[in-house]
Scaffold this motif. Structure first.
Motif, short mmCIF file in Angstrom:
data_model
loop_
_atom_site.label_atom_id
_atom_site.label_comp_id
_atom_site.label_asym_id
_atom_site.label_seq_id
_atom_site.Cartn_x
_atom_site.Cartn_y
_atom_site.Cartn_z
N ALA A 152 0.83 -1.27 -0.06
CA ALA A 152 0.15 -0.06 -0.01
C ALA A 152 0.79 1.25 -0.10
CB ALA A 152 -1.03 -0.02 1.35
N ALA A 153 2.00 1.36 0.75
CA ALA A 153 2.73 2.30 0.67
C ALA A 153 3.44 2.50 -0.63
CB ALA A 153 4.07 2.17 1.78
N GLU A 154 3.81 1.69 -1.29
CA GLU A 154 4.28 1.68 -2.71
C GLU A 154 3.11 2.27 -3.81
OE1 GLU A 154 5.62 -2.13 -3.81
OE2 GLU A 154 7.23 -2.09 -2.28
N GLU A 155 1.87 1.65 -3.39
CA GLU A 155 0.77 2.19 -4.36
C GLU A 155 0.40 3.59 -4.14
OE1 GLU A 155 -1.49 -1.96 -5.10
OE2 GLU A 155 -2.19 -0.74 -3.13
N ALA A 156 0.64 4.16 -3.02
CA ALA A 156 0.44 5.37 -2.43
C ALA A 156 1.14 6.57 -3.35
CB ALA A 156 0.68 5.88 -0.84
N GLU A 157 2.24 5.90 -3.96
CA GLU A 157 2.83 7.05 -4.63
C GLU A 157 2.34 7.20 -6.09
OE1 GLU A 157 7.00 5.45 -5.14
OE2 GLU A 157 7.23 5.30 -2.84
N GLY A 158 1.53 6.19 -6.53
CA GLY A 158 0.69 6.45 -7.57
C GLY A 158 -0.67 7.23 -7.78
N MET A 159 -1.00 7.78 -6.56
CA MET A 159 -2.07 8.36 -6.41
C MET A 159 -2.26 9.49 -6.98
SD MET A 159 -2.72 7.40 -2.04
CE MET A 159 -4.27 8.39 -1.92
N SER A 160 -1.28 10.15 -7.30
CA SER A 160 -1.37 11.50 -8.05
C SER A 160 -1.73 11.44 -9.30
CB SER A 160 0.07 12.22 -7.74
OG SER A 160 0.91 11.43 -8.34
N ASP A 161 -1.74 10.03 -9.92
CA ASP A 161 -2.13 10.08 -11.24
C ASP A 161 -3.58 9.89 -11.38
OD1 ASP A 161 0.66 10.06 -12.22
OD2 ASP A 161 0.93 7.97 -11.52
N TYR A 162 -4.19 9.79 -10.40
CA TYR A 162 -5.75 9.52 -10.55
C TYR A 162 -6.41 11.13 -10.52
CZ TYR A 162 -5.56 4.56 -9.97
OH TYR A 162 -5.24 3.30 -10.42
N ASP A 163 -7.70 10.95 -11.05
CA ASP A 163 -8.49 12.35 -11.10
C ASP A 163 -9.10 12.70 -9.90
OD1 ASP A 163 -8.13 12.80 -14.00
OD2 ASP A 163 -9.34 10.76 -13.99
N TYR A 164 -9.49 11.73 -9.02
CA TYR A 164 -10.16 11.84 -7.51
C TYR A 164 -9.62 10.76 -6.61
CZ TYR A 164 -13.55 14.76 -10.29
OH TYR A 164 -14.14 15.79 -11.24
N ILE A 165 -9.81 11.21 -5.49
CA ILE A 165 -9.58 10.34 -4.40
C ILE A 165 -10.58 10.32 -3.64
CG2 ILE A 165 -8.35 9.68 -2.19
CD1 ILE A 165 -5.65 10.92 -3.32
N VAL A 166 -11.40 9.07 -3.41
CA VAL A 166 -12.55 9.05 -2.46
C VAL A 166 -12.37 8.13 -1.30
CG1 VAL A 166 -15.07 8.35 -2.50
CG2 VAL A 166 -13.95 9.13 -4.77
N VAL A 167 -12.72 9.10 -0.01
CA VAL A 167 -12.35 8.22 1.26
C VAL A 167 -13.49 7.49 1.35
CG1 VAL A 167 -11.97 8.69 3.55
CG2 VAL A 167 -10.74 10.30 1.92
N ASN A 168 -13.22 6.24 1.82
CA ASN A 168 -14.40 5.08 2.09
C ASN A 168 -14.17 4.95 3.79
OD1 ASN A 168 -16.24 3.08 2.52
ND2 ASN A 168 -14.79 1.70 1.74
N ASP A 169 -14.75 6.09 4.52
CA ASP A 169 -15.02 5.89 5.93
C ASP A 169 -16.43 5.54 6.45
OD1 ASP A 169 -14.49 6.47 8.44
OD2 ASP A 169 -14.49 8.58 8.58
N HIS A 170 -17.38 6.17 5.67
CA HIS A 170 -18.81 5.45 5.85
C HIS A 170 -19.36 4.91 4.54
CE1 HIS A 170 -18.84 7.06 10.05
NE2 HIS A 170 -18.40 8.11 9.20
N LEU A 171 -19.63 3.70 4.32
CA LEU A 171 -20.05 2.99 2.96
C LEU A 171 -21.16 3.96 2.29
CD1 LEU A 171 -19.87 1.09 0.86
CD2 LEU A 171 -21.52 -0.42 2.36
#
Length: 210
Positions: A152-171
């Motif tokens: 996950a720490a490695e994958e986090a480096e690629g988050m900036s390539d995405y258009d949106y980040i959606v936080v799944n706190d409450h489904l």
């Protein structure tokens, strides 16, 4: 004017709950289609061709690769997995918003082939919550969980390539936010060139008639 569907790629850390979010999204709204992958692995008990996967022989799959019939593909544990182009394009033309649930490398390949693709990354609110969810599954050893956290720490480096980040706190909130993001994308200017051209042409016609 008929609205064409949007191709959406959803990625996220293992344990982020992206599969649950997508399942609930399809349950709540009828304008989505979850892409069905092709694979060379054998069907498991209860699985049906065209429902869980399109089951192919290695020869059939490699012919699909040679004919450029896949949007993206990868080989994992000796089996091929890929996204059939014809199925996705048929759903898009029918007006369905098509969701591909794949990892970051595959997502970027899709974006390269289809620049208008919407990339969404599903994440828990923080790393502690991610680890808590992984432990809560009760299906993996701590060694495997720690491995997933490092991944996950490695994958986090690629988050900036995405258009949106959606936080799944409450489904329910996460599902609604995801739906709203996708629907708002339909109004983006570059997705409505035909409509703009039509309006512009009609206005010119009206102006000439005055």
């Amino acid at each position: 004017m008929k609205r064409k569907g949007i191709l959406i790629v959803v990625s996220g850390f293992s344990g982020a709950g992206k599969g649950t979010v997508m399942k609930e999204l399809l349950n709540c709204y009828d304008n989505y289609a979850l892409s069905i992958s092709a694979t060379t692995r054998k069907p498991r008990e209860g699985e049906q061709n065209g429902r869980e996967y399109f089951f192919k022989t290695i020869e059939e799959f490699e012919k699909m690769i040679a004919k450029d019939e896949l949007i993206e593909y990868a080989r994992y544990v000796g089996n091929y997995y890929g996204t059939p182009r014809s199925y996705v394009e048929k759903q898009l033309e029918a007006g369905k918003d098509v969701i591909l649930e794949i990892e970051i490398q595959g997502a970027l390949k899709v974006k390269k082939k289809y620049p208008e693709t919407l990339l969404l990354f599903i994440t828990p609110p923080n790393a502690k919550e991610l680890k808590r969810r992984l432990i809560g599954r009760g299906t993996e050893t701590m060694e495997v969980i720690e491995s997933r956290m490092r991944r996950a720490a490695e994958e986090a480096e690629g988050m900036s390539d995405y258009d949106y980040i959606v936080v799944n706190d409450h489904l329910d909130i996460c599902v609604e936010e995801t739906h709203n993001i996708i629907q708002s994308e339909h109004n983006r200017v570059f997705r409505n060139e035909d409509l703009m051209n039509q309006i512009e042409e009609e206005l010119r016609g009206e102006a000439k008639g005055e």
